[in-house]
Design a protein around this motif. Structure first.
Motif, PDB file in Angstrom:
ATOM      1  N   GLY A   6     -30.260  67.307 -42.884  1.00 34.71           N
ATOM      2  CA  GLY A   6     -31.163  68.115 -43.711  1.00 34.71           C
ATOM      3  C   GLY A   6     -31.297  69.535 -43.172  1.00 34.71           C
ATOM      4  O   GLY A   6     -31.276  70.505 -43.939  1.00 34.71           O
ATOM      5  N   ARG A   7     -31.417  69.667 -41.840  1.00 40.93           N
ATOM      6  CA  ARG A   7     -31.513  71.011 -41.246  1.00 40.93           C
ATOM      7  C   ARG A   7     -30.200  71.767 -41.394  1.00 40.93           C
ATOM      8  O   ARG A   7     -30.202  72.979 -41.643  1.00 40.93           O
ATOM      9  CB  ARG A   7     -31.900  70.911 -39.775  1.00 40.93           C
ATOM     10  N   ALA A   8     -29.079  71.057 -41.236  1.00 45.15           N
ATOM     11  CA  ALA A   8     -27.774  71.708 -41.408  1.00 45.15           C
ATOM     12  C   ALA A   8     -27.623  72.196 -42.838  1.00 45.15           C
ATOM     13  O   ALA A   8     -27.140  73.312 -43.080  1.00 45.15           O
ATOM     14  CB  ALA A   8     -26.648  70.737 -41.039  1.00 45.15           C
ATOM     15  N   ASP A   9     -28.054  71.385 -43.793  1.00 38.85           N
ATOM     16  CA  ASP A   9     -27.971  71.769 -45.205  1.00 38.85           C
ATOM     17  C   ASP A   9     -28.824  73.006 -45.493  1.00 38.85           C
ATOM     18  O   ASP A   9     -28.387  73.940 -46.159  1.00 38.85           O
ATOM     19  CB  ASP A   9     -28.407  70.595 -46.082  1.00 38.85           C
ATOM     20  N   ALA A  14     -29.149  78.919 -46.415  1.00 41.43           N
ATOM     21  CA  ALA A  14     -29.710  80.241 -46.128  1.00 41.43           C
ATOM     22  C   ALA A  14     -28.667  81.212 -45.571  1.00 41.43           C
ATOM     23  O   ALA A  14     -28.732  82.411 -45.854  1.00 41.43           O
ATOM     24  CB  ALA A  14     -30.857  80.099 -45.125  1.00 41.43           C
ATOM     25  N   HIS A  15     -27.719  80.727 -44.770  1.00 43.96           N
ATOM     26  CA  HIS A  15     -26.837  81.642 -44.036  1.00 43.96           C
ATOM     27  C   HIS A  15     -25.339  81.425 -44.286  1.00 43.96           C
ATOM     28  O   HIS A  15     -24.538  82.265 -43.888  1.00 43.96           O
ATOM     29  CB  HIS A  15     -27.072  81.500 -42.524  1.00 43.96           C
ATOM     30  N   GLY A  16     -24.971  80.329 -44.900  1.00 39.55           N
ATOM     31  CA  GLY A  16     -23.554  80.007 -45.048  1.00 39.55           C
ATOM     32  C   GLY A  16     -22.902  80.720 -46.210  1.00 39.55           C
ATOM     33  O   GLY A  16     -23.543  81.078 -47.202  1.00 39.55           O
ATOM     34  N   ARG A  17     -21.618  80.894 -46.082  1.00 36.33           N
ATOM     35  CA  ARG A  17     -20.842  81.437 -47.194  1.00 36.33           C
ATOM     36  C   ARG A  17     -20.701  80.370 -48.271  1.00 36.33           C
ATOM     37  O   ARG A  17     -20.940  79.189 -48.019  1.00 36.33           O
ATOM     38  CB  ARG A  17     -19.432  81.833 -46.719  1.00 36.33           C
TER      39      ARG A  17
END
Length: 157
Positions: A6-9, A14-17
């Protein structure tokens, strides 16, 4: 070690391409067939003319300092080579030293074999010391050059 999906998602949201977000959906099994095709289409946008991938595909090239530019490699070849091979420099020096020493020993052995052969053929012994060469004749050789025993001694008058 456990991974909090969940945190990775939320981090990727928020920050991923876009490519990173779609790849994550593929890995977690949340991607639809249309999203799978979108991942491939997005990856193809990074393809070079030679068929390889580049143009900022690697996330480590995406820093604020390097925005829209890549690293420069091999700008100054001597410095770059020294930088790349600095760890191996001592090993290379040791190997070159050992090879040079081995060659000198082999040349010395060849020279000694030639001197031995010459001494057997001519009856002379050649000694080398530093830069000087001393030639000693054998007794048989000296006897041929010596004056006869019955000759009168040389006197200064």
């Amino acid at each position: 070690m456990t991974i909090d999906i969940g945190r990775a998602d939320s981090f990727l949201a928020a920050h991923g391409r876009l490519l990173d977000r779609r790849r994550f959906a593929l890995l977690t099994g949340e991607a639809t067939p249309a999203q799978r095709a979108a991942v491939l289409a997005r990856a193809r946008s990074y393809r070079n003319g030679d068929g390889g991938y580049g143009w900022g595909l690697e996330p480590d090239l995406r820093t604020p300092a390097l925005r829209h530019t890549g690293y420069t490699f091999f700008v100054d070849p001597p410095t770059d080579l020294l930088y790349e091979y600095r760890k191996d420099l001592f090993a290379y020096a040791v190997i070159i030293g050992l090879l040079t020493l081995s060659r000198q020993i082999e040349l010395g052995n060849q020279e000694a074999a030639e001197a031995r052969k010459e001494a057997q053929e001519s009856g002379r012994l050649t000694l080398k010391s530093g830069g000087r060469t001393i030639v000693k004749g054998s007794r048989r050789y000296r006897d041929r050059l010596a004056p006869p025993q019955d000759a009168p001694p040389h006197t200064d008058a």
